[in-house]
Write a protein that holds these residues in place. Structure first.
Motif, PDB file in Angstrom:
ATOM      1  N   GLU B 647      13.839  -7.371 -18.031  1.00  0.00           N
ATOM      2  CA  GLU B 647      13.826  -8.548 -18.907  1.00  0.00           C
ATOM      3  C   GLU B 647      15.106  -8.623 -19.730  1.00  0.00           C
ATOM      4  O   GLU B 647      15.712  -9.682 -19.886  1.00  0.00           O
ATOM      5  N   GLU B 648      15.495  -7.478 -20.255  1.00  0.00           N
ATOM      6  CA  GLU B 648      16.724  -7.443 -21.069  1.00  0.00           C
ATOM      7  C   GLU B 648      17.941  -7.788 -20.227  1.00  0.00           C
ATOM      8  O   GLU B 648      18.844  -8.497 -20.681  1.00  0.00           O
ATOM      9  N   ALA B 649      17.950  -7.294 -19.001  1.00  0.00           N
ATOM     10  CA  ALA B 649      19.088  -7.571 -18.129  1.00  0.00           C
ATOM     11  C   ALA B 649      19.183  -9.066 -17.845  1.00  0.00           C
ATOM     12  O   ALA B 649      20.265  -9.663 -17.876  1.00  0.00           O
ATOM     13  N   VAL B 650      18.033  -9.684 -17.558  1.00  0.00           N
ATOM     14  CA  VAL B 650      18.036 -11.121 -17.249  1.00  0.00           C
ATOM     15  C   VAL B 650      18.542 -11.904 -18.459  1.00  0.00           C
ATOM     16  O   VAL B 650      19.385 -12.806 -18.330  1.00  0.00           O
ATOM     17  N   GLU B 651      18.073 -11.562 -19.639  1.00  0.00           N
ATOM     18  CA  GLU B 651      18.532 -12.262 -20.857  1.00  0.00           C
ATOM     19  C   GLU B 651      20.044 -12.137 -21.027  1.00  0.00           C
ATOM     20  O   GLU B 651      20.741 -13.112 -21.312  1.00  0.00           O
ATOM     21  N   ARG B 652      20.506 -10.923 -20.836  1.00  0.00           N
ATOM     22  CA  ARG B 652      21.941 -10.686 -20.983  1.00  0.00           C
ATOM     23  C   ARG B 652      22.722 -11.506 -19.965  1.00  0.00           C
ATOM     24  O   ARG B 652      23.755 -12.115 -20.280  1.00  0.00           O
ATOM     25  N   GLU B 653      22.227 -11.549 -18.734  1.00  0.00           N
ATOM     26  CA  GLU B 653      22.939 -12.279 -17.681  1.00  0.00           C
ATOM     27  C   GLU B 653      22.947 -13.781 -17.964  1.00  0.00           C
ATOM     28  O   GLU B 653      23.958 -14.467 -17.772  1.00  0.00           O
ATOM     29  N   VAL B 654      21.813 -14.301 -18.451  1.00  0.00           N
ATOM     30  CA  VAL B 654      21.744 -15.731 -18.771  1.00  0.00           C
ATOM     31  C   VAL B 654      22.755 -16.066 -19.873  1.00  0.00           C
ATOM     32  O   VAL B 654      23.524 -17.028 -19.763  1.00  0.00           O
ATOM     33  N   LEU B 655      22.759 -15.238 -20.898  1.00  0.00           N
ATOM     34  CA  LEU B 655      23.651 -15.516 -22.028  1.00  0.00           C
ATOM     35  C   LEU B 655      25.114 -15.361 -21.634  1.00  0.00           C
ATOM     36  O   LEU B 655      25.981 -16.075 -22.146  1.00  0.00           O
ATOM     37  N   ALA B 656      25.371 -14.450 -20.710  1.00  0.00           N
ATOM     38  CA  ALA B 656      26.745 -14.297 -20.231  1.00  0.00           C
ATOM     39  C   ALA B 656      27.221 -15.604 -19.588  1.00  0.00           C
ATOM     40  O   ALA B 656      28.344 -16.055 -19.814  1.00  0.00           O
ATOM     41  N   VAL B 657      26.355 -16.216 -18.790  1.00  0.00           N
ATOM     42  CA  VAL B 657      26.739 -17.478 -18.136  1.00  0.00           C
ATOM     43  C   VAL B 657      26.903 -18.583 -19.175  1.00  0.00           C
ATOM     44  O   VAL B 657      27.850 -19.362 -19.143  1.00  0.00           O
ATOM     45  N   ARG B 658      25.975 -18.652 -20.116  1.00  0.00           N
ATOM     46  CA  ARG B 658      26.031 -19.723 -21.113  1.00  0.00           C
ATOM     47  C   ARG B 658      27.244 -19.563 -22.045  1.00  0.00           C
ATOM     48  O   ARG B 658      27.863 -20.547 -22.434  1.00  0.00           O
ATOM     49  N   ASN B 659      27.572 -18.321 -22.374  1.00  0.00           N
ATOM     50  CA  ASN B 659      28.593 -18.109 -23.402  1.00  0.00           C
ATOM     51  C   ASN B 659      29.961 -17.708 -22.850  1.00  0.00           C
ATOM     52  O   ASN B 659      30.964 -17.947 -23.478  1.00  0.00           O
ATOM     53  N   HIS B 660      29.934 -17.063 -21.684  1.00  0.00           N
ATOM     54  CA  HIS B 660      31.207 -16.590 -21.134  1.00  0.00           C
ATOM     55  C   HIS B 660      31.323 -17.042 -19.691  1.00  0.00           C
ATOM     56  O   HIS B 660      31.698 -18.166 -19.416  1.00  0.00           O
ATOM     57  N   VAL B 661      30.943 -16.145 -18.783  1.00  0.00           N
ATOM     58  CA  VAL B 661      31.012 -16.491 -17.368  1.00  0.00           C
ATOM     59  C   VAL B 661      30.183 -15.461 -16.594  1.00  0.00           C
ATOM     60  O   VAL B 661      30.066 -14.305 -16.981  1.00  0.00           O
ATOM     61  N   GLY B 662      29.583 -15.933 -15.499  1.00  0.00           N
ATOM     62  CA  GLY B 662      28.805 -15.042 -14.643  1.00  0.00           C
ATOM     63  C   GLY B 662      29.226 -15.232 -13.197  1.00  0.00           C
ATOM     64  O   GLY B 662      29.836 -16.250 -12.827  1.00  0.00           O
ATOM     65  N   ILE B 663      28.886 -14.249 -12.380  1.00  0.00           N
ATOM     66  CA  ILE B 663      29.230 -14.331 -10.963  1.00  0.00           C
ATOM     67  C   ILE B 663      27.976 -14.032 -10.146  1.00  0.00           C
ATOM     68  O   ILE B 663      27.228 -13.108 -10.444  1.00  0.00           O
ATOM     69  N   LEU B 664      27.729 -14.885  -9.146  1.00  0.00           N
ATOM     70  CA  LEU B 664      26.494 -14.813  -8.350  1.00  0.00           C
ATOM     71  C   LEU B 664      26.846 -14.797  -6.871  1.00  0.00           C
ATOM     72  O   LEU B 664      27.695 -15.569  -6.413  1.00  0.00           O
ATOM     73  N   ASP B 665      26.164 -13.950  -6.128  1.00  0.00           N
ATOM     74  CA  ASP B 665      26.310 -13.950  -4.668  1.00  0.00           C
ATOM     75  C   ASP B 665      25.422 -15.053  -4.102  1.00  0.00           C
ATOM     76  O   ASP B 665      24.202 -14.927  -4.071  1.00  0.00           O
ATOM     77  N   ALA B 666      26.031 -16.136  -3.676  1.00  0.00           N
ATOM     78  CA  ALA B 666      25.286 -17.287  -3.154  1.00  0.00           C
ATOM     79  C   ALA B 666      25.413 -17.383  -1.641  1.00  0.00           C
ATOM     80  O   ALA B 666      25.154 -18.431  -1.042  1.00  0.00           O
ATOM     81  N   SER B 667      25.781 -16.267  -0.999  1.00  0.00           N
ATOM     82  CA  SER B 667      26.036 -16.301   0.447  1.00  0.00           C
ATOM     83  C   SER B 667      24.818 -16.697   1.270  1.00  0.00           C
ATOM     84  O   SER B 667      24.952 -17.135   2.399  1.00  0.00           O
ATOM     85  N   THR B 668      23.624 -16.487   0.687  1.00  0.00           N
ATOM     86  CA  THR B 668      22.418 -16.711   1.481  1.00  0.00           C
ATOM     87  C   THR B 668      22.102 -18.193   1.673  1.00  0.00           C
ATOM     88  O   THR B 668      21.279 -18.533   2.515  1.00  0.00           O
ATOM     89  N   LEU B 669      22.722 -19.044   0.877  1.00  0.00           N
ATOM     90  CA  LEU B 669      22.461 -20.478   1.034  1.00  0.00           C
ATOM     91  C   LEU B 669      22.781 -20.921   2.462  1.00  0.00           C
ATOM     92  O   LEU B 669      23.788 -20.526   3.036  1.00  0.00           O
ATOM     93  N   GLY B 670      21.906 -21.752   2.998  1.00  0.00           N
ATOM     94  CA  GLY B 670      22.142 -22.261   4.348  1.00  0.00           C
ATOM     95  C   GLY B 670      23.316 -23.224   4.368  1.00  0.00           C
ATOM     96  O   GLY B 670      23.531 -23.980   3.417  1.00  0.00           O
ATOM     97  N   LYS B 671      24.106 -23.144   5.449  1.00  0.00           N
ATOM     98  CA  LYS B 671      25.267 -24.022   5.587  1.00  0.00           C
ATOM     99  C   LYS B 671      25.258 -24.563   7.004  1.00  0.00           C
ATOM    100  O   LYS B 671      25.549 -23.844   7.950  1.00  0.00           O
ATOM    101  N   ILE B 672      24.907 -25.807   7.142  1.00  0.00           N
ATOM    102  CA  ILE B 672      24.789 -26.381   8.481  1.00  0.00           C
ATOM    103  C   ILE B 672      25.778 -27.527   8.630  1.00  0.00           C
ATOM    104  O   ILE B 672      25.768 -28.481   7.834  1.00  0.00           O
ATOM    105  N   LEU B 673      26.609 -27.390   9.647  1.00  0.00           N
ATOM    106  CA  LEU B 673      27.586 -28.434   9.937  1.00  0.00           C
ATOM    107  C   LEU B 673      26.898 -29.537  10.735  1.00  0.00           C
ATOM    108  O   LEU B 673      26.233 -29.254  11.735  1.00  0.00           O
ATOM    109  N   VAL B 674      27.049 -30.770  10.280  1.00  0.00           N
ATOM    110  CA  VAL B 674      26.514 -31.924  11.010  1.00  0.00           C
ATOM    111  C   VAL B 674      27.686 -32.836  11.302  1.00  0.00           C
ATOM    112  O   VAL B 674      28.334 -33.341  10.382  1.00  0.00           O
ATOM    113  N   ARG B 675      27.987 -33.003  12.572  1.00  0.00           N
ATOM    114  CA  ARG B 675      29.243 -33.669  12.919  1.00  0.00           C
ATOM    115  C   ARG B 675      29.045 -34.631  14.079  1.00  0.00           C
ATOM    116  O   ARG B 675      28.291 -34.350  15.003  1.00  0.00           O
TER     117      ARG B 675
END
Lengths: 188, 1000, 110
Positions: B647-675
């Protein structure tokens, strides 16, 4: 610019067959009518079009049938961008999609004596491993993940699967290849 | 007292003693023994207790049909219950325990059930425990559960290895007796690929055992000749210890190989499950001997006659020193001759038939054996073992005519073809009145994909009981299965004397009274007696399927291999019908139980499921991330620092994003080319909003619905060029949505020129979010990331720190945010660079839980939280993302259905608890008004709930009946065991409603 | 456990390499459809004991959808054909009618 990392950094296991993660190299996914792909590729790549469910190889370059309107090119990674450009250019008005997918997959090689390499896959894939010919490309299920494989003229099997499941694929391949678990059924 | 004979036993190696324990006592057997033969050899005849009455039970059979001798194998931490001693090969160090007894096998408290057996008739569960209702759950069921059941389930995870094996065969032959060997040879000679499997460790089945003394050598040579001919064929694969478990559609066959049960070794799989696709299947599974129902026929020492000679000839053990044979057929006389030859006393063969004049009875008489025709057993004497038999006239009610002292009884009620495999995939049976058995009806065979028969039966399983007859049958069937001719040079099979027909004897004596019928066992394992089946018939269970379930006849782990026909005949008699009119139950796979481990195969432990890892996975792991499974991916949930709670870690991470900056691994998002030329038209059908108007270089959020109108996925679409869209999906959605796109393109709009390529794994994706995000990225050097060059909801290609990247200005946190796509093989390197660059700006990695809190503060929905497969976008206030101009999109028509446009639908709102507490996820809101039945009405449900570190209070999103019309209203959420929580309905956007922070 | 020949790549695939897609040849009903027609499109499915035309995707292979004509009781497969068609080819209909005289494909006028 950094080097391109494989999923497992070249993992290796030796049982009754040798399982190795290979450098993926460059890969280009192609979609289009088969005839359109043929003409677009003829100007861009010195390879014949493969027959259905086959792969043709010449040196460092291979061209694999993936589906009736889908092919996969294997080539040195530094040739990818230029080849994509040439394919797109030579396709002209034909509806062909060519895209760099070099980092999307993991590649494994299975080598060994006799029917050993085939036997490893016979524990994981619902495939008649006796009937697979050299140059045939088989897309199938490797335990619980999609994969494709083919057998080279030296008997080495190349397996490709998606990068995210490389560790899983390596684990099931190595379990299947453990020394002492040979069945020998493919010899008959 | 040892029952081991001084000589004989062709399977055992007397020079290789093997120590084993049974119930803690150490015994010795020989290599080649089964546990059953070793126990018999050691003089152990009491091996278990029956299921219901806890009656003492001994070994009945010598093969997989054994109903009694079930033991738990292995030390306690890797125990395997309910294993047949008759098919368990002995090895040095084997440990076995008897089952279903307490405190010990000899002194079993549960045996008191016998005393009250009158009150435990068939169906007693249904009758006795009906009232009072609550007593079932709290009193009866726990007691029954404790006292019933067989061996205890293992308490530890199975430490052994298992594997699968896929194979194909033109012809698969199940059974390695003379029929199976002959069929395989005939098929192999035709050049087809043949797989021959035998469940036991030996080839030849009963051929040698059943040969008369002067023909045994020749029989042995026959087996050897068949084997060497088969081994010479490169197209034939032979496999012992491999049980054909089941035959399924389209020639699919499961075979269970016991690889190392007989010789446990580390690193070797214990079992291997063969998944075979066979063109033709030849069933050569032999026959199973039937017991006869006579009083006290379940006492230890009563054994099938064929099994008795198996033990004598194969293992050099005898079930007794004085053995009485009880039969209705000639075959049992072979047992008399075997015993006699081994020096065992055979005081009498009790033959229920009026006359026994065949060659075999004649040989028995010549050997000095007393043959008593027209006689039956009135009762077996003894308490925990046979002490004698009382005889009577078979046609009588059981008046005792004589008593013979003996310590074993060998019984044969005739043989039944083992037709199970034939039946698995739909083969039908016919009743042979003269032989009193069901045999395969070749005209009603299982049919395959081509509509033609793919299973054939031969040998004893086909009703050809004589060895020579069986081999002739098998040669024809094997050759036909391979489409070849019967080879002319098959090894000869020794001749055997003609056998006189049996006389069906279902009840012994024929006019046995009820007291006697209550002591006649049909199903030994489940304690089903003649009287139980008769009771079922009287109570109206006329169908054999109903009788079976009511009495549990044939429902034990042996699946009635020795009891089905006898039970069926008793039922037929009670109903005054013929056996075929009563019908037979359908045999289903497996033939004998196979281990769960073999079914699981390699899919256990770390290979239980594929685990998908991003290119940054090892960084997260090294950083001590706790994980959240999303689809098959694992994503960091949060990154607790030392001594920090999640819980403490999540709070700290949220506040880091709101007040400074955070970094997230978003690689799992689906990426589909439609052409393609029709790509715009296609995305307009896929998404509820107008995608085709999106300009290259821009991004747009979109919703996808099923044809039911329900929201199924969402994500940002980037237009790459005129013909190309890149569709981002949820983490779990990529494969599903890609398949969904292909379905529509292939099956509905196949003339549209559109290509899709699932590029999810080609790129790693990194989100850098927070007021200082731009500073972090700019410190790497490269492309222009100013608001002018890359405005909110735009994307651009360029380089960052020398990496080729594509940067999207999209935000799921409400802060200034960049999502950076980079080729997967460089994603970890770029991640490392960004992490290093972020240090100077107070950057923290954040996980999925911080992501969820951040998005909830902004009122962004999450697929799977706010949507559950019954929610339409309109419910979520997403009308702005639903085009009114488009004629059509997937789900549009459904969203116009009556229920979807109902004004009373539950719709999305925000909730603020009055005291700032955090609502439980999934809590229901109730109305103060009662419904028409006087019940409290449920009017809403919490879909997401978090403690917001930004607002320092609990926030929640909920679907509430007519929610948006009730802004400001306070509703109650009852909490089990606590006071309800009151919450005020508010806008779901809790933070920065104008969106100023993300657009800088 | 079925084995079906994928007509798109010619491979005889194991059932575990395929994913099922339900009844074939449904006609999509869009925004202009009446309630009854839309309900039928969305929810009403045949469940015959006998010949059935059903969608399959060669999911672990070439990825293409195809249609199989299969008897749901006997598991006989009368044939497979690509999905880009409104109804079964004549030779498959003939094969089915050999087994079930007078059989008509769903939606086909009798």
């Amino acid at each position: 610019m950094s080097d391109i990392a494989t999923a497992l950094g070249g993992a290796r296991y030796e049982g009754f067959a040798l399982v190795e993660e290979a450098q993926a190299g460059g890969m280009i996914a192609l979609r289009g009518d088969w005839a359109d792909l043929g003409s677009a590729l003829s100007a861009a790549l010195p390879l014949e079009m493969p027959q259905t469910r086959h792969i043709v190889t010449d040196g460092e370059r291979s061209l694999a049938w993936m589906s009736p309107d889908e092919a996969l090119v294997f080539l040195p990674v530094d040739e990818v961008a230029e080849t994509v450009r040439r394919i797109t250019e030579s396709a002209g008005d034909a509806f062909v999609t060519a895209i760099d997918v070099s980092d999307m997959r993991a590649v494994f090689r299975i080598s060994g004596e006799g029917t050993g390499p085939r036997e490893v896959l016979s524990k994981l894939c619902p495939v008649d491993m006796r009937s697979i010919q050299v140059g045939e490309l088989r897309r199938t299920r490797l335990s619980q993940v999609p994969a494709a494989f083919w057998i080279g003229s030296d008997g080495t099997i190349t397996v490709i699967c998606f990068r995210s499941v490389a560790a899983y694929a390596f684990e099931v391949l190595t379990r299947a290849a453990r020394a002492g678990t040979e069945v020998g059924h493919l010899a008959s | 007292m040892s029952r081991r004979l001084t000589s004989g036993g062709r399977y055992i190696d007397r020079s290789a003693p093997q120590g084993f324990t049974f119930d803690g006592t150490t015994f010795e057997g020989y290599a080649g023994d089964t546990l059953a033969s070793a126990l018999l050899g050691a003089g152990v005849t009491l091996v278990g207790r029956s299921f219901k009455y806890h009656r003492p039970r001994g070994i009945l059979a010598a093969g997989p049909e054994e109903p009694n001798a079930l033991v738990a194998l292995g030390p306690k931490e890797r125990t395997e219950p309910n294993q047949r001693a008759t098919t368990t090969e002995l090895f040095d160090g084997l440990t076995a325990r008897s089952q279903n007894r307490w405190p010990s096998l000899k002194h079993d408290v549960g045996a008191l059930n016998q005393a009250v057996s009158k009150f435990l008739p068939a169906g007693f569960y249904y009758k006795t425990f009906i009232q009072p209702r609550h007593a079932w759950k709290h009193l009866f069921e726990p007691i029954i559960r404790r006292s019933a059941g067989l061996g205890p389930a293992p308490t530890h995870a199975d430490p052994d290895e298992y594997e699968h094996l896929y194979d194909t065969a033109d012809v698969l032959v199940a059974g390695g007796g003379v029929a199976g060997l002959t069929a395989a040879l005939a098929a192999g000679r035709a050049g087809k690929r043949v797989l021959l499997v035998e469940q036991m460790p030996h080839w030849g089945g009963r051929l040698v055992t059943d040969a008369l003394p002067d023909a045994k050598e020749e029989a042995g040579e026959t087996v050897a000749a068949l084997l060497s001919a088969l081994e010479a064929l490169p197209n034939v694969h032979l496999r012992t210890r491999t049980m054909c478990a089941g035959i399924y559609d389209h020639g699919y066959v499961l075979c269970h190989e016991r690889v190392s049960d007989h010789a446990p070794a580390a690193g070797i799989p214990r079992h291997r499950l063969w998944k075979v696709r066979a063109g033709q299947i030849v069933v050569a599974t032999g026959a199973i001997e039937r017991p006869i129902a006579f009083p006290m026929n379940d006492l230890p020492g009563v054994m099938l006659a064929g099994a008795v000679r198996d033990y004598v000839e194969c293992y050099g053990v005898t079930p007794g020193d004085t053995v009485v044979i009880v039969t209705n057929n000639d075959d049992a006389y072979r047992t008399a001759l075997s015993l006699k030859a081994a020096g065992i006393a055979v005081p009498a063969v009790v033959d229920a038939r009026g006359a026994a004049d065949g060659a075999l009875p004649a040989m028995a008489r010549a050997a000095g054996i007393d043959v008593r025709t027209g006689q039956g057993v009135a009762k077996v004497l003894g308490k925990t073992g046979v002490e004698g038999v009382q005889l009577c006239a078979q046609g009588s009610a059981g008046e005792v005519t004589d008593t013979i002292a003996c310590d074993a009884v060998a019984v044969s009620g005739g043989w039944s073809p083992a037709v199970n495999l034939w039946s698995h995939c739909g083969g039908k049976l016919r009743w042979r009145e003269d032989a009193a058995w069901f045999e395969p009806d070749a005209d009603k065979a299982p049919t395959g994909a081509d509509g033609r028969a793919f299973v054939a039966v031969c040998g004893a399983a086909n009703g050809r009981m004589g060895a020579r007859d069986a081999a002739t049958d098998a040669a024809g069937v094997g050759a036909a299965a391979a489409g070849g001719e019967v080879p002319g040079d098959l090894p000869g099979v020794p001749d055997a004397p003609e056998e006189a027909p049996l006389e069906p004897v279902w009840l012994m004596p024929a006019d046995a009274q009820i007291e006697a019928r209550e002591k006649m066992w049909l199903d030994f394992q489940n304690d089903v007696k003649v009287s139980d089946v008769e009771l079922a018939a009287r109570e109206g269970f006329e169908s054999v399927e109903h009788t079976k379930r009511y009495t549990t006849l044939g429902m034990a782990t042996d699946q009635g291999k020795t009891s089905n026909i006898n039970g069926l005949a008793i039922l037929a008699k009670a109903l005054d019908e013929g056996v075929p009119q009563v019908g037979t139950t359908t045999f289903r796979p497996p033939w004998t139980p196979l281990s769960f481990g073999s079914i699981v195969g390699e899919a256990k432990g770390s290979a239980f499921q594929p685990l998908r890892r991003t290119p940054m996975d090892s960084w997260h792991e090294a950083r001590g991330a706790t994980w959240e499974p999303v689809g098959h991916w694992r994503r960091p949930y949060c990154y607790p620092r030392r001594a920090e709670s999640a819980e403490e870690a999540v709070e700290r991470e949220v506040l880091a994003v709101r007040n400074h900056v955070g970094i997230l691994d978003a690689s799992t998002l689906g990426k589909i080319l439609v052409r393609g030329p029709d790509a715009g038209r296609f995305v307009d059908m896929l998404y509820t909003n107008m995608m085709s108007t999106l300009k290259p270089g821009r991004c747009r959020y979109g919703l996808m619905c099923s044809e039911n109108g329900f929201l199924m996925d969402d994500g940002v679409v980037a237009r790459i060029d005129e013909q190309t869209f890149l569709c981002h999906t949820t983490t779990g959605g990529a494969d599903r949505i890609h398949a969904w796109m292909e379905d529509w393109l292939q099956c509905e709009w196949w003339d549209w020129k559109v290509h899709t390529v699932n590029l999810t794994e080609a790129w790693g994706q990194i989100a850098v979010a927070g007021p200082k995000a731009r500073k972090v990225l700019e410190s790497l050097g490269g492309m222009d990331l100013s608001a002018e060059a890359l405005p909110f909801m735009g994307w651009a290609d360029g380089t960052l720190g020398g990496f080729d990247v594509r940067v999207y200005r999209i935000s799921f946190s409400g802060e200034l945010s960049f999502e950076i796509a980079v080729r997967a093989g460089q994603a970890r390197a770029l991640w490392d660079r960004l992490v290093a660059a972020g240090d100077a700006h107070g950057m923290a990695p954040y996980g999925t839980e911080a992501l969820h809190v951040l998005r909830a503060e902004k009122g962004f929905i999450m697929i799977g939280d706010e949507s559950d497969g019954t929610v339409i976008p309109q419910d979520l206030g997403l009308d702005w993302a639903i085009s009114k101009k488009k004629d059509d999109y997937l789900g549009k028509r459904a969203q116009a259905r009556m229920h979807m446009t109902d004004a009373g639908r539950w719709r999305l709102v925000g909730l603020e608890t009055l005291e700032g507490e955090v609502l439980p996820d999934g809590a229901y809101a109730v109305s103060n008004e009662k419904d028409e039945w006087g019940n409290t009405r449920t009017i809403g449900r919490v879909t997401s709930s978090y403690r917001s570190p930004t607002l320092n209070r609990g926030i929640a999103m909920a679907l509430v009946e007519k929610g948006p019309e009730r802004m400001g209203e306070v509703i109650d959420f009852p909490i089990p065991g606590a006071d309800p929580i009151a919450a005020r309905i508010v806008s779901p956007v809790f933070y920065d409603p104008e969106g100023e922070k993300q657009n800088v | 456990m079925l084995k079906l020949r994928c007509p798109c790549c010619g491979l005889v695939a194991d059932e575990t390499e395929l994913s099922p897609g339900g009844e074939a040849h449904l006609v999509r009903r869009g925004p202009e459809a009446e309630d009854d027609a839309f309900e039928a499109y969305l929810f009403l499915r045949d469940n015959p004991k006998g010949p059935h035309l059903e969608r399959w995707r060669h999911a672990y292979g070439c990825g293409k959808w195809f249609i199989a004509a299969r008897d749901t009781a006997t598991m006989e497969v009368f044939g497979t054909y690509p999905a880009q068609t409104k109804g079964p080819p004549a030779e498959i209909v003939d094969k089915i009618r050999d087994r079930v005289p007078g059989w008509t494909a769903p939606g086909e006028a009798t």
